[in-house]
Design a protein around this motif. Structure first.
Motif, PDB file in Angstrom:
ATOM      1  N   GLU A   1      37.657  49.796  33.700  1.00 13.49           N
ATOM      2  CA  GLU A   1      39.063  49.395  33.855  1.00 13.49           C
ATOM      3  C   GLU A   1      39.208  47.950  34.336  1.00 13.49           C
ATOM      4  O   GLU A   1      40.046  47.204  33.849  1.00 13.49           O
ATOM      5  CB  GLU A   1      39.751  50.351  34.827  1.00 13.49           C
ATOM      6  N   PHE A   2      38.418  47.582  35.334  1.00 15.67           N
ATOM      7  CA  PHE A   2      38.497  46.236  35.925  1.00 15.67           C
ATOM      8  C   PHE A   2      37.108  45.599  35.962  1.00 15.67           C
ATOM      9  O   PHE A   2      36.538  45.404  37.041  1.00 15.67           O
ATOM     10  CB  PHE A   2      39.071  46.305  37.348  1.00 15.67           C
ATOM     11  N   PRO A   3      36.539  45.227  34.814  1.00 20.09           N
ATOM     12  CA  PRO A   3      35.165  44.720  34.796  1.00 20.09           C
ATOM     13  C   PRO A   3      34.988  43.373  35.500  1.00 20.09           C
ATOM     14  O   PRO A   3      33.914  43.083  36.014  1.00 20.09           O
ATOM     15  CB  PRO A   3      34.850  44.601  33.302  1.00 20.09           C
ATOM     16  N   SER A   4      36.021  42.557  35.549  1.00 18.92           N
ATOM     17  CA  SER A   4      35.872  41.222  36.145  1.00 18.92           C
ATOM     18  C   SER A   4      36.442  41.129  37.552  1.00 18.92           C
ATOM     19  O   SER A   4      36.615  40.028  38.078  1.00 18.92           O
ATOM     20  CB  SER A   4      36.528  40.179  35.243  1.00 18.92           C
ATOM     21  N   ARG A   5      36.736  42.265  38.177  1.00 12.31           N
ATOM     22  CA  ARG A   5      37.282  42.218  39.534  1.00 12.31           C
ATOM     23  C   ARG A   5      36.219  41.694  40.491  1.00 12.31           C
ATOM     24  O   ARG A   5      35.029  41.770  40.227  1.00 12.31           O
ATOM     25  CB  ARG A   5      37.753  43.607  39.973  1.00 12.31           C
ATOM     26  N   ARG A   6      36.664  41.148  41.603  1.00  7.70           N
ATOM     27  CA  ARG A   6      35.726  40.734  42.632  1.00  7.70           C
ATOM     28  C   ARG A   6      36.307  41.033  43.998  1.00  7.70           C
ATOM     29  O   ARG A   6      37.509  41.153  44.160  1.00  7.70           O
ATOM     30  CB  ARG A   6      35.349  39.267  42.524  1.00  7.70           C
ATOM     31  N   ARG A   7      35.442  41.176  44.943  1.00  5.34           N
ATOM     32  CA  ARG A   7      35.865  41.396  46.321  1.00  5.34           C
ATOM     33  C   ARG A   7      35.994  40.030  46.978  1.00  5.34           C
ATOM     34  O   ARG A   7      35.173  39.154  46.761  1.00  5.34           O
ATOM     35  CB  ARG A   7      34.852  42.277  47.048  1.00  5.34           C
ATOM     36  N   TYR A   8      37.025  39.865  47.777  1.00  5.53           N
ATOM     37  CA  TYR A   8      37.275  38.588  48.441  1.00  5.53           C
ATOM     38  C   TYR A   8      36.976  38.721  49.918  1.00  5.53           C
ATOM     39  O   TYR A   8      37.309  39.716  50.543  1.00  5.53           O
ATOM     40  CB  TYR A   8      38.732  38.166  48.245  1.00  5.53           C
ATOM     41  N   ASP A   9      36.361  37.687  50.463  1.00  7.83           N
ATOM     42  CA  ASP A   9      36.131  37.704  51.898  1.00  7.83           C
ATOM     43  C   ASP A   9      37.346  37.127  52.604  1.00  7.83           C
ATOM     44  O   ASP A   9      38.370  36.843  51.982  1.00  7.83           O
ATOM     45  CB  ASP A   9      34.849  36.950  52.263  1.00  7.83           C
ATOM     46  N   LYS A  10      37.255  36.953  53.892  1.00 12.90           N
ATOM     47  CA  LYS A  10      38.403  36.478  54.685  1.00 12.90           C
ATOM     48  C   LYS A  10      38.914  35.108  54.248  1.00 12.90           C
ATOM     49  O   LYS A  10      40.065  34.784  54.434  1.00 12.90           O
ATOM     50  CB  LYS A  10      38.030  36.422  56.174  1.00 12.90           C
ATOM     51  N   THR A  11      38.082  34.291  53.649  1.00 14.63           N
ATOM     52  CA  THR A  11      38.511  32.956  53.238  1.00 14.63           C
ATOM     53  C   THR A  11      39.134  32.938  51.850  1.00 14.63           C
ATOM     54  O   THR A  11      39.680  31.935  51.435  1.00 14.63           O
ATOM     55  CB  THR A  11      37.315  31.982  53.221  1.00 14.63           C
ATOM     56  N   LEU A  12      39.031  34.033  51.128  1.00 14.41           N
ATOM     57  CA  LEU A  12      39.478  34.117  49.738  1.00 14.41           C
ATOM     58  C   LEU A  12      38.764  33.099  48.851  1.00 14.41           C
ATOM     59  O   LEU A  12      39.244  32.739  47.791  1.00 14.41           O
ATOM     60  CB  LEU A  12      40.996  33.939  49.610  1.00 14.41           C
ATOM     61  N   ASP A  13      37.613  32.633  49.302  1.00 15.89           N
ATOM     62  CA  ASP A  13      36.800  31.689  48.521  1.00 15.89           C
ATOM     63  C   ASP A  13      37.593  30.471  48.073  1.00 15.89           C
ATOM     64  O   ASP A  13      37.387  29.947  46.981  1.00 15.89           O
ATOM     65  CB  ASP A  13      36.177  32.376  47.298  1.00 15.89           C
ATOM     66  N   GLY A  14      38.557  30.030  48.842  1.00 19.58           N
ATOM     67  CA  GLY A  14      39.339  28.851  48.507  1.00 19.58           C
ATOM     68  C   GLY A  14      40.466  29.102  47.524  1.00 19.58           C
ATOM     69  O   GLY A  14      41.162  28.175  47.133  1.00 19.58           O
TER      70      GLY A  14
ATOM     71  N   VAL B   1      52.561  59.867  44.195  1.00 21.56           N
ATOM     72  CA  VAL B   1      53.102  58.582  44.646  1.00 21.56           C
ATOM     73  C   VAL B   1      52.832  57.456  43.651  1.00 21.56           C
ATOM     74  O   VAL B   1      53.127  56.298  43.924  1.00 21.56           O
ATOM     75  CB  VAL B   1      52.597  58.193  46.058  1.00 21.56           C
ATOM     76  N   GLY B   2      52.268  57.782  42.486  1.00 18.61           N
ATOM     77  CA  GLY B   2      52.104  56.783  41.430  1.00 18.61           C
ATOM     78  C   GLY B   2      50.757  56.092  41.382  1.00 18.61           C
ATOM     79  O   GLY B   2      50.597  55.104  40.669  1.00 18.61           O
ATOM     80  N   ALA B   3      49.778  56.581  42.137  1.00 12.83           N
ATOM     81  CA  ALA B   3      48.450  55.972  42.123  1.00 12.83           C
ATOM     82  C   ALA B   3      47.565  56.673  41.097  1.00 12.83           C
ATOM     83  O   ALA B   3      47.851  57.786  40.676  1.00 12.83           O
ATOM     84  CB  ALA B   3      47.815  56.068  43.504  1.00 12.83           C
ATOM     85  N   ARG B   4      46.507  55.988  40.707  1.00 13.93           N
ATOM     86  CA  ARG B   4      45.511  56.585  39.813  1.00 13.93           C
ATOM     87  C   ARG B   4      44.233  56.810  40.600  1.00 13.93           C
ATOM     88  O   ARG B   4      43.884  56.017  41.469  1.00 13.93           O
ATOM     89  CB  ARG B   4      45.183  55.647  38.646  1.00 13.93           C
ATOM     90  N   VAL B   5      43.529  57.866  40.279  1.00 12.89           N
ATOM     91  CA  VAL B   5      42.230  58.142  40.880  1.00 12.89           C
ATOM     92  C   VAL B   5      41.181  57.965  39.791  1.00 12.89           C
ATOM     93  O   VAL B   5      41.274  58.581  38.735  1.00 12.89           O
ATOM     94  CB  VAL B   5      42.172  59.573  41.456  1.00 12.89           C
ATOM     95  N   LEU B   6      40.229  57.081  40.053  1.00 14.72           N
ATOM     96  CA  LEU B   6      39.161  56.833  39.087  1.00 14.72           C
ATOM     97  C   LEU B   6      37.811  57.042  39.744  1.00 14.72           C
ATOM     98  O   LEU B   6      37.672  56.909  40.960  1.00 14.72           O
ATOM     99  CB  LEU B   6      39.225  55.388  38.560  1.00 14.72           C
ATOM    100  N   THR B   7      36.818  57.319  38.923  1.00 10.11           N
ATOM    101  CA  THR B   7      35.442  57.333  39.406  1.00 10.11           C
ATOM    102  C   THR B   7      34.961  55.884  39.472  1.00 10.11           C
ATOM    103  O   THR B   7      35.567  54.988  38.879  1.00 10.11           O
ATOM    104  CB  THR B   7      34.537  58.122  38.446  1.00 10.11           C
ATOM    105  N   ALA B   8      33.848  55.668  40.154  1.00  7.28           N
ATOM    106  CA  ALA B   8      33.292  54.314  40.241  1.00  7.28           C
ATOM    107  C   ALA B   8      32.931  53.790  38.854  1.00  7.28           C
ATOM    108  O   ALA B   8      33.132  52.611  38.554  1.00  7.28           O
ATOM    109  CB  ALA B   8      32.070  54.315  41.156  1.00  7.28           C
ATOM    110  N   GLU B   9      32.446  54.674  37.981  1.00 10.44           N
ATOM    111  CA  GLU B   9      32.080  54.269  36.622  1.00 10.44           C
ATOM    112  C   GLU B   9      33.316  53.865  35.825  1.00 10.44           C
ATOM    113  O   GLU B   9      33.302  52.866  35.099  1.00 10.44           O
ATOM    114  CB  GLU B   9      31.346  55.414  35.906  1.00 10.44           C
TER     115      GLU B   9
END
Length: 165
Positions: free
Chosen positions: A52-65, A39-47
């Protein structure tokens, strides 16, 4: 006999359609990683995800503004994956906003539970855990009549799945 009656007389109507069964025993034939790739997705390990995405962040319900347009990479948790088709069940509790998986550029979903097929998936859904949920399979894609495939036309341009133990 009219032409209409003649045509309708040639139509065979099957009175009973047999049920395909519960698929027990065949469920081990599905490979979640292969289905995701189909279906076009990639499977990666946590490492590999960290690289691949070193600056990603998780957003809470408020999206931090932030506005949703500013979310480049969204990382969320899926309830479970379906080995049969690569779909992942997402609930409202895992998303900062219902539209978030469709408006981000790149979607990362962590999955720790995998069920073999949609029959098992619907058994899981009998245990309600949310008022809203959806199955998502692969990045957004569409093709026109000339069969030109466009990825990311209606949602995320990429889907990366991390299978957590």
């Amino acid at each position: 006999m009219s032409a209409r009656e003649e045509i309708l007389g040639k139509i065979h109507v099957q009175s009973e359609i047999s049920h395909p069964g519960d698929f027990k025993g065949a469920s081990e034939d599905f490979d979640f990683k292969v289905s995701l790739e189909v279906v076009g997705a990639r499977v990666l390990t946590a490492e590999a995800l960290e690289i691949e995405f070193p600056s990603r962040r998780r957003y809470d319900k408020t999206l931090d503004g932030l506005s949703l347009a500013e979310v480049e990479v969204l990382e969320i948790d899926g309830e479970f994956g379906v080995a049969e088709n690569g779909a992942i069940w997402l609930t409202e509790e895992a998303m900062p906003h219902r539209v978030a998986p469709f408006i981000c550029q790149h979607l990362v979903i962590n999955v720790s539970k995998i069920v073999p097929n949609m029959h098992a998936a619907y058994e899981e859904l009998k245990k309600p855990s949310s008022s809203f949920g959806l199955f998502l399979a692969g990045p957004s894609k569409t093709a026109d009549i000339e069969q030109s495939l466009v990825i990311g036309a209606h949602g995320a341009r990429s889907l990366t799945v991390v299978i957590r133990a």
